[in-house]
Design a protein around this motif. Sequence first.
Motif, short mmCIF file in Angstrom:
data_model
loop_
_atom_site.label_atom_id
_atom_site.label_comp_id
_atom_site.label_asym_id
_atom_site.label_seq_id
_atom_site.Cartn_x
_atom_site.Cartn_y
_atom_site.Cartn_z
N TYR A 215 -12.55 -63.06 -37.01
CA TYR A 215 -13.08 -61.87 -36.37
C TYR A 215 -12.14 -61.37 -35.29
N HIS A 218 -9.19 -59.64 -36.72
CA HIS A 218 -9.53 -58.29 -37.15
C HIS A 218 -9.63 -57.34 -35.98
N PHE A 219 -10.29 -57.83 -34.93
CA PHE A 219 -10.47 -56.99 -33.75
C PHE A 219 -9.12 -56.59 -33.16
N SER A 222 -7.39 -54.03 -35.39
CA SER A 222 -8.03 -52.72 -35.29
C SER A 222 -7.67 -52.05 -33.98
N GLU A 223 -7.77 -52.82 -32.90
CA GLU A 223 -7.52 -52.26 -31.57
C GLU A 223 -6.08 -51.78 -31.47
N LEU A 226 -5.75 -48.50 -33.49
CA LEU A 226 -6.39 -47.36 -32.82
C LEU A 226 -5.64 -47.01 -31.54
N PHE A 227 -5.19 -48.01 -30.80
CA PHE A 227 -4.46 -47.77 -29.56
C PHE A 227 -3.20 -46.96 -29.84
N ARG A 229 -2.50 -45.06 -32.46
CA ARG A 229 -2.80 -43.71 -32.93
C ARG A 229 -3.24 -42.82 -31.78
N ASP B 232 -15.71 -56.78 -40.11
CA ASP B 232 -14.64 -55.80 -39.96
C ASP B 232 -15.13 -54.56 -39.23
N ALA B 235 -15.95 -55.26 -35.62
CA ALA B 235 -14.74 -55.38 -34.80
C ALA B 235 -14.14 -54.00 -34.53
N ALA B 239 -13.41 -52.24 -30.98
CA ALA B 239 -12.05 -51.82 -30.66
C ALA B 239 -12.02 -50.35 -30.26
N VAL B 243 -10.66 -48.83 -26.76
CA VAL B 243 -9.60 -47.83 -26.63
C VAL B 243 -10.11 -46.58 -25.92
N PHE B 247 -8.29 -44.49 -22.82
CA PHE B 247 -7.70 -43.16 -22.92
C PHE B 247 -8.70 -42.04 -22.64
N VAL B 250 -10.74 -41.44 -28.50
CA VAL B 250 -10.11 -42.31 -29.50
C VAL B 250 -9.89 -41.50 -30.77
N ALA B 251 -8.67 -41.60 -31.33
CA ALA B 251 -8.30 -40.85 -32.53
C ALA B 251 -8.70 -41.62 -33.77
#
Lengths: 267, 267, 267
Positions: A215, A218-219, A222-223, A226-227, A229, B232, B235, B239, B243, B247, B250-251
Amino acid sequence: MAALITENFKFVALFFKSKDVVIFNGLIALGTVASQTAYNVFAFDCPCSSGRNYRYGLAAIGVPALVLFLIGVTLNKHTWNLVSECRIRACKKVSAAAVFALLGSVVGRAVVAPVTWSVLSLLRGEAYVCALSEFVDPSSLENFPDSHGPEVMAGFPCKAVPADVLVYYDEINRRLKYESQFLGWLLVALSSVTVFLLLCLKRCCSPLGYQQEAYWSHFRSSENQLFNRTADVHAKILAAESVKSFFGFVALDKEEKDQLQEYGEIK
Amino acid sequence: MAALITENFKFVALFFKSKDVVIFNGLIALGTVASQTAYNVFAFDCPCSSGRNYRYGLAAIGVPALVLFLIGVTLNKHTWNLVSECRIRACKKVSAAAVFALLGSVVGRAVVAPVTWSVLSLLRGEAYVCALSEFVDPSSLENFPDSHGPEVMAGFPCKAVPADVLVYYDEINRRLKYESQFLGWLLVALSSVTVFLLLCLKRCCSPLGYQQEAYWSHFRSSENQLFNRTADVHAKILAAESVKSFFGFVALDKEEKDQLQEYGEIK
Amino acid sequence: MAALITENFKFVALFFKSKDVVIFNGLIALGTVASQTAYNVFAFDCPCSSGRNYRYGLAAIGVPALVLFLIGVTLNKHTWNLVSECRIRACKKVSAAAVFALLGSVVGRAVVAPVTWSVLSLLRGEAYVCALSEFVDPSSLENFPDSHGPEVMAGFPCKAVPADVLVYYDEINRRLKYESQFLGWLLVALSSVTVFLLLCLKRCCSPLGYQQEAYWSHFRSSENQLFNRTADVHAKILAAESVKSFFGFVALDKEEKDQLQEYGEIK
């Protein structure tokens, strides 16, 4: 072979569609030249001369291993992360244990390629036979003439020896190759046991169970995604404002306009 | 070996999903080069010298078997599941029988590749002939000169023996190869009978019938799949929030927005 | 072998469905390498020594046959069905005749591969010639020197015999090969007649006519298919509930949501 041809045909077809035939052909030609050059350049040529043998064998094994190690350290993202962290915050926020674990992970990953290279070199045996032939004790060979010194022994890998001792070539070659391959297998056994023990240690010291680890991974991924992007979009918004304040307007394409409209007023 | 191949397959499959035909062709080229190198590197070269023969044969059979075993144990998910379970909950929730069964399953799967490797080595016979030629009793050979000791016997695999005993090469080679292949077949028979008995035992001790077992296996695979997918999404939601708090926005792409809208308010 | 091939076919078919051409090509390459290796490894090398010949021939024919038989029994679904049935309900619900018929069907299917292997070995003749050459009666050969014993006869398959009896090689080889192939054809005839008689017996003892049998077989296959599909959905519903109770929600794809909505309230 059949599979290779089929695949290459697909590959060709793909490039044909994109009309980049020239680039593709150039790549193939370049690849051929490069691999042939590499084959000639990296071929191992024993100097067969006392003193030089040793240095040459060492260089031929050691230098590629060093380069591979440095490449491994350089390409690892964590190296530079750790360096910046220590410089900016003076390593205050990271504990000694964490630094040690991170350094261990960096070195551990970087060490894989050099060890593989060393094992392959030892199993192939060429470099070892060249490097150590001058150190073979002549008295350990049956009926070997006493008059020959290390300079003659160094000539064995090229068979550049007086005719009366050429019959010992097979014996010496077999003996050194045995030592080389035996060392190679020992290195393989040692590294695999070490890796296994380290993995066990890592799992035993981790505060997370197996599913929790999955987990968490995955986190983090993902983070991270996304960070990156969001940071991209954030930077683009700032850039657009900066350009707008200079020209009075900014030329955006469709996708960018959508992004700015969606996130622009939030910021 | 099996584990290694499986891993490589996963690796290849991963690259295929990203539709990188170039990488695929590179992999094929690399595979060709690698297999040719492997063929040269892993070639069995008997040292043909008393004492060394035995160690070399042992290393050439034993080290790959050890490495394959460790890889098998490492890649098995149950190993780490068991380790975490025992560390976190101190093995309180699992009975001794369950731990024994799980360990048995882990070791059983990990043992497949080394046994296959040993059987193939024994059936091929090269390593066995090399390792044991020095232990052949010269008195068991008709009219063999008494004066030759183990050092001469060790030279037989390379035909590096005095001319007067070279005629015994065929006899010795046949005899040792027979022993090697016979041991190989015995090992095959033994392992298959053992596997069969263990399977019978497993079925007899299981509290579930055949159809129940099938249902249970479907349930576990469904649960595993749904658990991973849900973890998934969970998570990703966390995330995205993390993010966003950094910011201010989040995109997300279309699919992710849908997922967050659907499950976000539930959490 | 047959089971192994079947399994590999399934494996190939599985990968074909997922359109992974790379894996497929890898499989072809692997198959080529594997078959060439197998050809070298499983080559029959007669030890040509009295006593050993017999054991080697027996091992080379018998062990693969044993392994194939065990694989055949293991892969048969009915074996484990019967075992579970007998264990759970102590064989109360099945009559002795039914157990006998089921066991017969399991053994009958498992016996196909070993018999094929034995027939092929006998028709090829190599193993038989090696195993029985030492039992050839020298007095049955015209003008054969009396002084030679079984040790000399055992050397014939490798032509490792004194020069004065080498002329008998062709005669002995022909005679043993004839016996081997004759036994092989006898075995083929015997098995096919047995199979035919068993099929006749089965039809004669069955209480159903031909059309009824066909109807019955259709019914069983339909029931089996529907049972498995329904059990799948049932297991998925349970798994979804289990995951939901852990995370608070469950990430289902479109198809699964439809299934759960349709059947969920029935449960």
